[in-house]
Design a protein around this motif. Structure first.
Motif, PDB file in Angstrom:
ATOM      1  N   LEU A  28      20.469  50.830  55.103  1.00 23.72           N
ATOM      2  CA  LEU A  28      21.469  51.527  55.423  1.00 23.72           C
ATOM      3  C   LEU A  28      22.702  50.765  55.489  1.00 23.72           C
ATOM      4  CD1 LEU A  28      20.108  54.107  57.874  1.00 23.72           C
ATOM      5  CD2 LEU A  28      20.895  54.468  55.745  1.00 23.72           C
ATOM      6  N   TYR A  29      22.676  49.624  56.277  1.00 25.69           N
ATOM      7  CA  TYR A  29      23.518  48.637  56.508  1.00 25.69           C
ATOM      8  C   TYR A  29      24.244  48.009  55.408  1.00 25.69           C
ATOM      9  CZ  TYR A  29      27.038  45.406  58.330  1.00 25.69           C
ATOM     10  OH  TYR A  29      28.298  44.694  58.562  1.00 25.69           O
ATOM     11  N   ARG A  30      23.221  47.698  54.627  1.00 25.17           N
ATOM     12  CA  ARG A  30      23.739  46.594  53.263  1.00 25.17           C
ATOM     13  C   ARG A  30      24.506  47.947  52.534  1.00 25.17           C
ATOM     14  NH1 ARG A  30      22.379  42.168  50.866  1.00 25.17           N
ATOM     15  NH2 ARG A  30      21.000  41.625  52.612  1.00 25.17           N
ATOM     16  N   THR A  31      23.715  48.921  52.169  1.00 19.83           N
ATOM     17  CA  THR A  31      24.559  49.882  51.235  1.00 19.83           C
ATOM     18  C   THR A  31      25.931  50.369  51.858  1.00 19.83           C
ATOM     19  OG1 THR A  31      22.206  50.787  50.754  1.00 19.83           O
ATOM     20  CG2 THR A  31      24.078  52.104  50.157  1.00 19.83           C
ATOM     21  N   LEU A  32      26.006  50.712  53.012  1.00 16.94           N
ATOM     22  CA  LEU A  32      27.263  50.903  53.662  1.00 16.94           C
ATOM     23  C   LEU A  32      28.351  49.903  53.465  1.00 16.94           C
ATOM     24  CD1 LEU A  32      26.206  52.498  57.179  1.00 16.94           C
ATOM     25  CD2 LEU A  32      27.162  53.854  55.454  1.00 16.94           C
ATOM     26  N   ALA A  33      27.799  48.586  53.711  1.00 12.27           N
ATOM     27  CA  ALA A  33      28.868  47.616  53.691  1.00 12.27           C
ATOM     28  C   ALA A  33      29.347  47.507  52.103  1.00 12.27           C
ATOM     29  CB  ALA A  33      28.369  46.214  53.896  1.00 12.27           C
ATOM     30  N   THR A  34      28.326  47.595  51.307  1.00 14.86           N
ATOM     31  CA  THR A  34      28.822  47.452  49.802  1.00 14.86           C
ATOM     32  C   THR A  34      29.553  48.480  49.405  1.00 14.86           C
ATOM     33  OG1 THR A  34      26.454  46.575  49.334  1.00 14.86           O
ATOM     34  CG2 THR A  34      27.733  47.510  47.500  1.00 14.86           C
ATOM     35  N   VAL A  35      29.281  49.800  49.627  1.00  9.72           N
ATOM     36  CA  VAL A  35      30.195  50.828  49.384  1.00  9.72           C
ATOM     37  C   VAL A  35      31.741  50.491  50.100  1.00  9.72           C
ATOM     38  CG1 VAL A  35      30.633  53.532  49.923  1.00  9.72           C
ATOM     39  CG2 VAL A  35      28.316  52.575  49.203  1.00  9.72           C
ATOM     40  N   ARG A  36      31.668  50.296  51.268  1.00  6.61           N
ATOM     41  CA  ARG A  36      32.873  50.119  51.957  1.00  6.61           C
ATOM     42  C   ARG A  36      33.896  49.078  51.258  1.00  6.61           C
ATOM     43  NH1 ARG A  36      34.899  50.273  57.347  1.00  6.61           N
ATOM     44  NH2 ARG A  36      33.949  52.299  57.221  1.00  6.61           N
ATOM     45  N   ARG A  37      33.178  47.999  50.839  1.00 10.66           N
ATOM     46  CA  ARG A  37      33.813  46.714  50.105  1.00 10.66           C
ATOM     47  C   ARG A  37      34.311  47.291  48.710  1.00 10.66           C
ATOM     48  NH1 ARG A  37      36.832  44.334  48.173  1.00 10.66           N
ATOM     49  NH2 ARG A  37      36.976  42.097  47.779  1.00 10.66           N
ATOM     50  N   LEU A  38      33.510  48.067  47.976  1.00  8.45           N
ATOM     51  CA  LEU A  38      33.900  48.745  46.657  1.00  8.45           C
ATOM     52  C   LEU A  38      34.804  49.680  46.783  1.00  8.45           C
ATOM     53  CD1 LEU A  38      30.346  49.062  44.957  1.00  8.45           C
ATOM     54  CD2 LEU A  38      32.166  47.319  44.685  1.00  8.45           C
ATOM     55  N   ASP A  39      35.133  50.420  48.044  1.00  8.11           N
ATOM     56  CA  ASP A  39      35.964  51.422  48.307  1.00  8.11           C
ATOM     57  C   ASP A  39      37.308  50.603  48.365  1.00  8.11           C
ATOM     58  OD1 ASP A  39      37.045  54.168  49.106  1.00  8.11           O
ATOM     59  OD2 ASP A  39      37.578  53.014  50.924  1.00  8.11           O
ATOM     60  N   ARG A  40      37.151  49.873  49.181  1.00  3.49           N
ATOM     61  CA  ARG A  40      38.565  48.749  49.462  1.00  3.49           C
ATOM     62  C   ARG A  40      39.012  48.355  48.163  1.00  3.49           C
ATOM     63  NH1 ARG A  40      36.865  44.407  53.471  1.00  3.49           N
ATOM     64  NH2 ARG A  40      37.268  42.984  51.668  1.00  3.49           N
ATOM     65  N   GLU A  41      38.517  47.662  47.358  1.00  7.55           N
ATOM     66  CA  GLU A  41      38.756  47.354  46.104  1.00  7.55           C
ATOM     67  C   GLU A  41      39.260  48.389  45.156  1.00  7.55           C
ATOM     68  OE1 GLU A  41      39.671  44.319  43.781  1.00  7.55           O
ATOM     69  OE2 GLU A  41      38.446  43.923  45.670  1.00  7.55           O
ATOM     70  N   ALA A  42      38.686  49.417  45.062  1.00  8.92           N
ATOM     71  CA  ALA A  42      39.027  50.857  44.315  1.00  8.92           C
ATOM     72  C   ALA A  42      40.521  51.017  44.790  1.00  8.92           C
ATOM     73  CB  ALA A  42      38.115  51.774  44.290  1.00  8.92           C
ATOM     74  N   VAL A  43      40.847  50.981  45.981  1.00 13.02           N
ATOM     75  CA  VAL A  43      42.010  51.427  46.500  1.00 13.02           C
ATOM     76  C   VAL A  43      43.151  50.524  46.189  1.00 13.02           C
ATOM     77  CG1 VAL A  43      43.572  51.383  48.846  1.00 13.02           C
ATOM     78  CG2 VAL A  43      41.231  52.747  48.671  1.00 13.02           C
ATOM     79  N   ALA A  44      42.642  49.181  46.178  1.00 11.98           N
ATOM     80  CA  ALA A  44      43.727  48.069  45.767  1.00 11.98           C
ATOM     81  C   ALA A  44      43.913  48.054  44.261  1.00 11.98           C
ATOM     82  CB  ALA A  44      42.950  46.654  45.786  1.00 11.98           C
ATOM     83  N   LEU A  45      43.020  48.464  43.607  1.00 11.23           N
ATOM     84  CA  LEU A  45      43.140  48.820  42.006  1.00 11.23           C
ATOM     85  C   LEU A  45      43.817  49.830  41.774  1.00 11.23           C
ATOM     86  CD1 LEU A  45      39.540  47.799  40.783  1.00 11.23           C
ATOM     87  CD2 LEU A  45      41.572  46.553  40.451  1.00 11.23           C
ATOM     88  N   ARG A  46      43.837  50.965  42.680  1.00 15.14           N
ATOM     89  CA  ARG A  46      44.547  52.268  42.737  1.00 15.14           C
ATOM     90  C   ARG A  46      46.227  51.902  42.718  1.00 15.14           C
ATOM     91  NH1 ARG A  46      43.739  56.285  47.186  1.00 15.14           N
ATOM     92  NH2 ARG A  46      44.877  54.579  48.250  1.00 15.14           N
ATOM     93  N   GLY A  47      46.398  51.101  43.633  1.00 19.35           N
ATOM     94  CA  GLY A  47      47.698  50.503  43.846  1.00 19.35           C
ATOM     95  C   GLY A  47      48.401  49.940  42.834  1.00 19.35           C
ATOM     96  N   HIS A  48      47.392  49.334  41.689  1.00 15.01           N
ATOM     97  CA  HIS A  48      47.849  48.429  40.462  1.00 15.01           C
ATOM     98  C   HIS A  48      47.552  49.265  39.399  1.00 15.01           C
ATOM     99  CE1 HIS A  48      47.135  44.939  43.304  1.00 15.01           C
ATOM    100  NE2 HIS A  48      48.114  44.533  42.759  1.00 15.01           N
ATOM    101  N   GLY A  49      47.615  50.791  39.392  1.00 17.60           N
ATOM    102  CA  GLY A  49      47.491  51.462  38.335  1.00 17.60           C
ATOM    103  C   GLY A  49      46.271  51.694  37.311  1.00 17.60           C
ATOM    104  N   VAL A  50      45.339  50.728  38.026  1.00 23.22           N
ATOM    105  CA  VAL A  50      43.874  50.955  37.090  1.00 23.22           C
ATOM    106  C   VAL A  50      43.292  52.150  37.638  1.00 23.22           C
ATOM    107  CG1 VAL A  50      41.652  49.554  37.117  1.00 23.22           C
ATOM    108  CG2 VAL A  50      44.047  48.204  37.387  1.00 23.22           C
TER     109      VAL A  50
END
Length: 262
Positions: A28-50
């Motif tokens: 559970l922790y590994r999956t949560l941490a992975t999802v959280r990190r990918l979500d953070r990356e997606a938010v950053a990419l949203r800010g760049h219009g991707v």
């Protein structure tokens, strides 16, 4: 029908007798941490219009991941919306495809309709399979949801609905009320709901109550899972560092793929 509130009992009940709760917490922790990190990356990419339509899922990961990892993937099926990327990623979907998926505005039908239809087939075929689908944004129109819920109730279909509304009245089906910040509790509640639906009792609603803003950061789902995991005595700081490094590497690969195609 008055909904029944079933309080999940944690401990030895999780996963059945002899279950390795520490191993489950590590997963559970590994999956949560992975999802959280990918979500953070997606938010950053949203800010760049991707990823212009991306909706962040921070704080809701425990509901998505805890429920998804309770499925018996050989016979059960999840029907997440585009607003539940953690559920799809937890079940092994390609993160790039998940994060690029339409946000539901152009969908002809929501996933709840498909989940109920699949559950009907599972019941008729006697596969023992259950459908899992979230209710909420992107799940379908109000008319679709009413029809789907009515069909599931009247036909006693093996489907588990997942909500984070904090409201259980009027569900017309058994309800499991659970802490939406605790992935282990959500997992336990989902196992119970699946078993109940699988037994022929019909649809079940899990209401995973999310903490309010004032409860953070103590009720951050990642923090709650880390605290539970540390109490097992099976991991040290090196484990958490390795999980973070692996998630960072995956996020780097995701960014490279999405920016090249943007």
């Amino acid at each position: 029908m008055t909904p029944t509130i079933l309080e999940p009992a944690l401990g030895a009940s999780i996963g059945g007798p002899g279950a390795d709760v520490a191993a489950l917490l590590r997963r559970l922790y590994r999956t949560l941490a992975t999802v959280r990190r990918l979500d953070r990356e997606a938010v950053a990419l949203r800010g760049h219009g991707v990823l212009p339509g991306y909706v962040d899922s921070r704080g809701r990961e425990a509901v998505q991941v805890g429920a998804a990892l309770a499925l018996q993937t050989s016979r059960d099926r999840a029907f997440p919306t585009a607003h539940e990327p953690g559920m799809s990623i937890a079940l092994g979907a390609d993160p790039a495809a998940v994060l690029r998926s339409p946000r539901g505005a152009d969908a002809v039908e929501g996933p709840v309709v498909h989940a109920v239809g699949w559950a009907l087939c599972a019941k008729l075929d006697r596969t023992g399979g259950c459908a899992l689908t979230p209710l909420g944004s992107g799940a379908g129109s109000a008319a679709e949801l009413r029809t789907a819920l009515t069909t599931a109730r009247t036909s006693a279909l093996p489907v588990v609905f997942l909500s984070s509304s904090g409201r259980t009245e009027g569900a017309g089906m058994p309800v499991l009320l659970v802490d939406g910040a605790d992935a282990l509790a959500v997992h336990d509640a989902t196992v119970k709901a699946l078993n109940l639906a699988r037994s022929g009792a019909g649809p079940v609603l899990i209401d995973a109550v999310l903490p309010g803003p004032t409860a953070w950061p103590a009720r951050d789902p990642l923090v709650v899972c880390e605290q539970r995991l540390r109490l097992t005595g099976t991991v040290d700081d090196g484990y958490f560092a390795e999980v973070a490094d692996t998630a960072d590497a995956l996020a780097d690969r995701l960014r490279a793929r999405l920016t090249v195609r943007a």
